[in-house]
Design a protein around this motif. Structure first.
Motif, PDB file in Angstrom:
ATOM      1  N   GLU A  19       0.974  -1.301   0.109  1.00 49.17           N
ATOM      2  CA  GLU A  19      -0.125  -0.138  -0.192  1.00 49.17           C
ATOM      3  C   GLU A  19       0.964   1.343  -0.109  1.00 49.17           C
ATOM      4  O   GLU A  19       0.427   2.264  -0.566  1.00 49.17           O
ATOM      5  CB  GLU A  19      -0.811  -0.161   1.109  1.00 49.17           C
ATOM      6  CG  GLU A  19      -2.045  -1.111   1.225  1.00 49.17           C
ATOM      7  CD  GLU A  19      -2.904  -1.002   2.314  1.00 49.17           C
ATOM      8  OE1 GLU A  19      -2.724  -0.176   3.182  1.00 49.17           O
ATOM      9  OE2 GLU A  19      -3.671  -1.844   2.415  1.00 49.17           O
ATOM     10  N   GLN A  20       2.116   1.218   0.659  1.00 46.79           N
ATOM     11  CA  GLN A  20       2.822   2.287   0.739  1.00 46.79           C
ATOM     12  C   GLN A  20       4.446   1.766   0.703  1.00 46.79           C
ATOM     13  O   GLN A  20       4.457   0.661   0.798  1.00 46.79           O
ATOM     14  CB  GLN A  20       2.738   2.943   1.869  1.00 46.79           C
ATOM     15  CG  GLN A  20       1.350   4.073   2.037  1.00 46.79           C
ATOM     16  CD  GLN A  20       1.407   4.718   3.274  1.00 46.79           C
ATOM     17  OE1 GLN A  20       2.384   4.702   4.088  1.00 46.79           O
ATOM     18  NE2 GLN A  20       0.212   5.241   3.495  1.00 46.79           N
ATOM     19  N   GLU A  21       5.404   2.674  -0.098  1.00 51.00           N
ATOM     20  CA  GLU A  21       6.700   2.134  -0.030  1.00 51.00           C
ATOM     21  C   GLU A  21       7.486   1.861   1.192  1.00 51.00           C
ATOM     22  O   GLU A  21       7.082   2.290   2.211  1.00 51.00           O
ATOM     23  CB  GLU A  21       7.319   3.492  -0.800  1.00 51.00           C
ATOM     24  CG  GLU A  21       8.774   2.754  -1.223  1.00 51.00           C
ATOM     25  CD  GLU A  21       8.829   1.719  -2.386  1.00 51.00           C
ATOM     26  OE1 GLU A  21       9.827   1.044  -2.403  1.00 51.00           O
ATOM     27  OE2 GLU A  21       7.878   1.818  -3.098  1.00 51.00           O
ATOM     28  N   GLY A  22       7.990   0.654   1.320  1.00 55.57           N
ATOM     29  CA  GLY A  22       8.619   0.234   2.565  1.00 55.57           C
ATOM     30  C   GLY A  22       7.630  -0.616   3.337  1.00 55.57           C
ATOM     31  O   GLY A  22       8.327  -1.237   4.478  1.00 55.57           O
ATOM     32  N   GLU A  23       6.552  -0.833   3.026  1.00 49.71           N
ATOM     33  CA  GLU A  23       5.600  -1.774   4.008  1.00 49.71           C
ATOM     34  C   GLU A  23       5.502  -3.150   3.343  1.00 49.71           C
ATOM     35  O   GLU A  23       6.099  -3.208   2.231  1.00 49.71           O
ATOM     36  CB  GLU A  23       4.142  -1.256   3.804  1.00 49.71           C
ATOM     37  CG  GLU A  23       3.819   0.020   4.696  1.00 49.71           C
ATOM     38  CD  GLU A  23       2.261   0.512   4.742  1.00 49.71           C
ATOM     39  OE1 GLU A  23       2.067   1.370   5.550  1.00 49.71           O
ATOM     40  OE2 GLU A  23       1.607  -0.152   3.990  1.00 49.71           O
TER      41      GLU A  23
END
Length: 378
Positions: free
Chosen positions: A137-141
């Motif tokens: 859903e988001q970068e790094g997750e």
């Protein structure tokens, strides 16, 4: 409590991540459905549990078993995924050749409707295709299951419950569906990258699998040799499961037997054929249906009669598995209402084979609301 129920009795510890996904799915669909708790039952994972076959109930109006095939989000420019899902005609033709009747499941349908149909059919097929199973859903997750994956897992969990209650219910999975089956048991992203696009290769089969595999048990030695020596099954995937991942993941190797491995274009080995130890769940990373029913240029490869016999063996095997299910529709008329024959395949838009298209349920509802609004304004 019967023997099967005791064998599958869950402990109080819950898989919080999966339960959260199921609650999210329930909220997104606006439904009040109770979900079975998913446990970390170590005693179950350490034992190979056999499910007693349920005697097939002879049906006065159904000549053949009926299976459900789940649609997947569209990846075609002419039919955007916001509006459509689809099933390749090759899957329908492939399983129909054995005599199976087919009911399409629209993955965007309500969970209640999907569950009602799962209570009528005798098996489930999860097909291949280009849909995303997990996304960030988001970068790094960490990657999370997509909405489509959650629906597929919901159906897999329903099938598990049926078997746990003594109602034999098989699942066949291909490529994307096979990956989803493993991911549903692992409950996390565990796939590796492989160079196996537009690829034909052999099967690497152990001596143990040749003796014990349910899938291979009805094949002659000469046909098994054909599997090992001839490159005719088609692969078209970039994700998969390495031999090491299979052997070192207890959630996978304690629930499945690896029947065969294959190698990608760089010689990297991956899991190719599996069958369940606990549940009658089966899968292949390759596409057995393309040999006979996808005649596009990339798959237009001549095959021998032995190869044809092997290809036809899979739906015939699944047919015999579905015969063990005791579920049925209430009437012939009800069954006819849901069959694939009520839909017409589409052959256009640059497609190299036909597809059955299904409008997303929200799209249908929006059209109904729009028509009602226009009527009221007249």
């Amino acid at each position: 409590m019967d023997c099967n129920s005791k064998q599958f009795q869950t402990q109080n510890s819950q898989n919080q991540s999966f339960q959260s996904d199921q609650e999210e799915l329930k909220q997104e669909n606006g439904e009040d459905i109770q979900y079975q708790e998913i446990s970390k039952n170590s005693s179950q994972s350490n034992a190979i549990i056999s499910i007693s076959n349920v005697a097939h109930v002879k049906n006065t109006f159904i000549s053949y078993p009926v299976i459900a095939v789940l649609s997947i989000p569209s990846g075609f420019q002419s039919y955007p995924k916001e509006e459509y899902s689809y099933i390749y005609t090759s899957y329908i033709q492939y399983f129909q050749q054995s005599g199976l009747r087919i009911v399409p499941l629209n993955w965007t349908d309500t969970l209640e409707n999907l569950e009602n149909l799962m209570d009528k059919v005798n098996g489930l097929v999860l097909t291949g295709g280009g849909a995303n199973l997990m996304m960030r859903e988001q970068e790094g997750e960490d990657k999370k299951f997509t909405q489509f994956s959650k629906v597929g897992i919901f159906l897999i969990e329903l099938a598990k419950k049926k078997n746990e209650k003594g109602n034999y219910f098989p699942i066949w999975t291909t490529c994307l569906g096979f990956e989803l089956l493993f991911l549903s048991f692992a409950n996390q992203e565990i796939r590796s990258q492989f160079d196996s696009k537009n690829h034909f290769t052999k099967q690497i089969i152990s001596q143990e699998a040749k003796k014990e595999s349910k899938i291979l048990s009805k094949l002659s030695k000469s046909l098994i040799k054909c599997l090992e020596e001839e490159e005719f099954f088609y692969y078209n995937h970039k994700n998969g499961f390495s031999k090491k991942q299979f052997l070192e993941n207890p959630k996978i190797n304690q629930n499945f037997n690896c029947i065969a491995y294959s190698k990608d274009l760089k010689g990297k080995q991956f899991v190719s054929i599996v069958e369940g130890k606990v549940y009658p769940f089966y899968g292949t990373q390759f596409h057995p249906e393309k040999l006979q029913f996808d005649h596009s240029s990339k798959n237009n490869k001549q095959f021998t009669m032995n190869q044809l016999r092997i290809s036809q063996h899979i739906p015939n095997f699944f047919y015999t598995e579905c015969l063990k299910s005791n579920q049925r529709f209430d009437s012939a008329q009800e069954q006819h209402t849901f069959l694939i024959e009520n839909h017409q395949p589409v052959y256009k838009g640059g497609l190299d084979q036909g597809i059955y298209l299904f409008k997303n349920i929200k799209q249908i509802q929006n059209e109904i609301n729009s028509n009602n609004l226009n009527t009221n304004n007249q």
